[in-house]
Design a protein around this motif. Structure first.
Motif, PDB file in Angstrom:
ATOM      1  N   GLY A 154       5.909   6.503  -2.204  1.00  0.00           N
ATOM      2  CA  GLY A 154       6.281   5.329  -2.982  1.00  0.00           C
ATOM      3  C   GLY A 154       5.103   4.626  -3.602  1.00  0.00           C
ATOM      4  O   GLY A 154       4.028   5.210  -3.803  1.00  0.00           O
ATOM      5  N   ARG A 155       5.288   3.378  -3.908  1.00  0.00           N
ATOM      6  CA  ARG A 155       4.248   2.577  -4.556  1.00  0.00           C
ATOM      7  C   ARG A 155       3.025   2.483  -3.646  1.00  0.00           C
ATOM      8  O   ARG A 155       3.141   2.145  -2.472  1.00  0.00           O
ATOM      9  CB  ARG A 155       4.794   1.176  -4.843  1.00  0.00           C
ATOM     10  CG  ARG A 155       3.805   0.232  -5.504  1.00  0.00           C
ATOM     11  CD  ARG A 155       4.466  -1.119  -5.771  1.00  0.00           C
ATOM     12  NE  ARG A 155       4.971  -1.705  -4.539  1.00  0.00           N
ATOM     13  CZ  ARG A 155       4.227  -2.436  -3.711  1.00  0.00           C
ATOM     14  NH1 ARG A 155       2.933  -2.635  -3.968  1.00  0.00           N
ATOM     15  NH2 ARG A 155       4.757  -2.955  -2.623  1.00  0.00           N
ATOM     16  N   PRO A 156       1.835   2.778  -4.165  1.00  0.00           N
ATOM     17  CA  PRO A 156       0.633   2.723  -3.317  1.00  0.00           C
ATOM     18  C   PRO A 156       0.332   1.310  -2.827  1.00  0.00           C
ATOM     19  O   PRO A 156       0.516   0.323  -3.548  1.00  0.00           O
ATOM     20  CB  PRO A 156      -0.481   3.221  -4.242  1.00  0.00           C
ATOM     21  CG  PRO A 156       0.207   3.950  -5.340  1.00  0.00           C
ATOM     22  CD  PRO A 156       1.523   3.261  -5.518  1.00  0.00           C
ATOM     23  N   VAL A 157      -0.076   1.219  -1.581  1.00  0.00           N
ATOM     24  CA  VAL A 157      -0.569  -0.020  -0.991  1.00  0.00           C
ATOM     25  C   VAL A 157      -1.950   0.287  -0.428  1.00  0.00           C
ATOM     26  O   VAL A 157      -2.096   1.130   0.454  1.00  0.00           O
ATOM     27  CB  VAL A 157       0.368  -0.528   0.131  1.00  0.00           C
ATOM     28  CG1 VAL A 157      -0.222  -1.789   0.774  1.00  0.00           C
ATOM     29  CG2 VAL A 157       1.771  -0.801  -0.409  1.00  0.00           C
ATOM     30  N   ASP A 158      -2.961  -0.369  -0.975  1.00  0.00           N
ATOM     31  CA  ASP A 158      -4.350  -0.090  -0.580  1.00  0.00           C
ATOM     32  C   ASP A 158      -4.662   1.399  -0.681  1.00  0.00           C
ATOM     33  O   ASP A 158      -5.326   1.988   0.170  1.00  0.00           O
ATOM     34  CB  ASP A 158      -4.625  -0.584   0.845  1.00  0.00           C
ATOM     35  CG  ASP A 158      -4.488  -2.096   0.977  1.00  0.00           C
ATOM     36  OD1 ASP A 158      -4.767  -2.790  -0.026  1.00  0.00           O
ATOM     37  OD2 ASP A 158      -4.096  -2.575   2.050  1.00  0.00           O
TER      38      ASP A 158
END
Length: 487
Positions: A279-283
């Motif tokens: 999914g959407r990258p986090v860090d």
């Protein structure tokens, strides 16, 4: 009652009873924090890319679990296979440039772009006179483009009317959404995401679309408000939606019971092996590993299968171990099983479902459904008999979040199978890339799994099968007063 208790005590303290208890203790001892660490680590590794339904990585997980079942000596549930395959349809609304409504008549024109939203399943290009209809009303004239006014609370009813309108003679159906823009935009976000459904594609055979009511001619809006009938307009409708056929698996193995009179009854242990994928990258991290959700429950199923398989004498009833797919997309795998069971649901005496047991409290687990059947009393007695587990159970502290309807036990409960759902709650990493194996409380996860082992054995060896509370049965199975949420 006293005589029964004395007999149970005598059996428990007899040489045979002591031997059975010792064997059960040895079986429970095979469930270890170290084993769970290895199993969760494998299922939630970055290489598994979040185990989305459908995906090659989810298939890899299903086969991995099947090999474990085979190693333990479980019997395959579906002929000679541990994998129950089921069909899926992936669908989404087509691109905006391929949708339009041309209205010929007073103040007519072309409606396109953000004012029109195709319903997946409907596609093509047709033209005909525009006829206003109401849900459950008279059929439109043959060859007409049917249009009906849809308020927010009537969206589902409007969609359910589509098939009947097409069968009744309409060549297309328009659902005029009489709601604020943000509501229409919410419908758009829902349909523009890829949606999964169980089964083969439902081709409606005609264009079907939502349309913003303000985009219609003013006189047509007034006619919609006044009721059904033919109109002064004709319409040409062009829509497109995308379909893709897929498939996914449930992994199922079983151990036949030892009692000739009870081995035809089954206890089903479930957990979902899928998660939400990438999914959407986090860090910088885009892999949503799903260590707690639900590699923790899946690993517990593997450990339970191994523990029960280690017993020299199986419990009296048969045991089914199932890891399902598609939970995150709407209980798809368990829903398929409930409609296509490999073991009779009428002979399935209990479903013990495990979803997210690796985080939060160290000594507490939520047991959803404990007040619905005699399984709650059996669970409480099991806890009293095993103080070494250091566990307490509580009722659902988050009823407003509708967790009851959001995990796989619900597919069994609605079919009349008594359930218990073991759960330790969501957390800040829920459905995020930080749901990693290094955040799991492995000792706690092992103790909860041992509790479920002892509970399952007690249910399997009991003379009587669990019984529903009548009020709960009416609510859950018959749907009296039931309110269902969604994940």
């Amino acid at each position: 009652m006293k005589r029964t208790w004395v007999l149970a005590l005598a059996l428990a303290t007899s040489p045979a009873g002591i031997s059975a208890q010792a064997e059960a203790g040895a079986g429970a001892a095979t469930i270890t924090a170290g084993d769970l660490r290895l199993r969760i680590g494998a299922l939630a590794h970055d290489s598994m890319r979040g185990r989305a339904t459908p995906s090659p990585e989810l298939d890899k997980a299903a086969r991995h679990i099947a090999r474990r079942f085979e190693e333990f000596g479980l019997q395959p549930a579906d002929g000679d296979s541990y994998l129950q395959e089921y069909p899926l349809t992936a669908s989404r609304a087509g691109t905006p440039g391929r949708q339009s409504i041309e209205i010929d008549g007073p103040d007519g024109g072309t409606i396109e772009g953000s004012d029109i939203l195709p319903v997946p399943g409907g596609r093509g290009e047709v033209a005909g006179p525009l006829a206003i209809v109401t849900p459950g009303g008279a059929d439109p004239p043959d060859g007409a483009v049917a249009i009906l006014r849809v308020a927010p609370e009537d969206t589902r009813q409007g969609l359910e009317s589509v098939r009947g309108l097409l069968d009744g003679g309409a060549v297309a159906v328009l659902l005029a959404v009489d709601a604020p823009d943000d509501y229409f935009d919410g419908i758009r976000r829902f349909y523009e995401r890829e949606r999964l459904s169980v089964g083969m594609p439902e081709e409606l055979g005609a264009p079907v679309a939502f349309v913003r009511t303000p985009a219609l001619p003013e006189a047509l809006r007034a006619a919609l408000a006044s009721g059904a009938g033919t109109t002064a307009w004709e319409a040409r409708v062009r829509t497109h939606s995308e379909f893709r056929e897929e498939r996914a698996y449930n992994t199922i193995g079983w151990i036949e019971g030892s009692d000739p009179d009870l081995r035809g009854e089954f206890i089903v242990f479930t957990a979902h092996m899928d998660h939400v994928g990438v999914g959407r990258p986090v860090d910088g991290d885009s892999i949503y590993n799903g260590a707690d959700d639900d590699a923790s429950g899946t690993a517990a199923i593997i450990e339970l299968a191994q523990a029960f398989a280690s017993l020299e004498t199986p419990p009296r009833r048969s045991l089914v171990f199932m890891t399902v797919s598609g939970e995150e997309r709407g209980l798809l795998g368990s829903g398929w099983y409930a409609e296509n069971p490999l073991f009779p649901l009428g002979a399935t005496v209990a479903n013990l479902n495990i979803d997210m047991i690796g985080r939060n409290w160290r000594d507490t687990v939520v047991a959803i459904g404990a007040d619905e059947s005699t399984l709650g009393a059996t669970l409480r007695q099991t806890l009293r008999d095993h103080p070494e587990l250091g566990l307490a159970t509580i009722d659902d502290p988050w009823p407003e979040q509708n967790f009851y309807f959001r995990s796989d036990h619900y597919s069994f409960a609605r079919k009349g199978v008594p359930i218990l759902f073991f759960f330790t709650g969501t957390h800040e990493d829920y459905h995020g890339p930080n749901d990693e194996p290094d955040r799991i409380l492995y000792d706690k996860t092992a103790r909860i799994t041992r509790l479920i082992f002892h509970l399952g054995r007690r249910i399997a060896d009991a003379d009587e099968r669990p019984e529903w509370d009548p009020a709960a049965y009416r609510r859950v199975v018959e749907g009296v007063g039931r309110q269902q949420g969604s994940e």
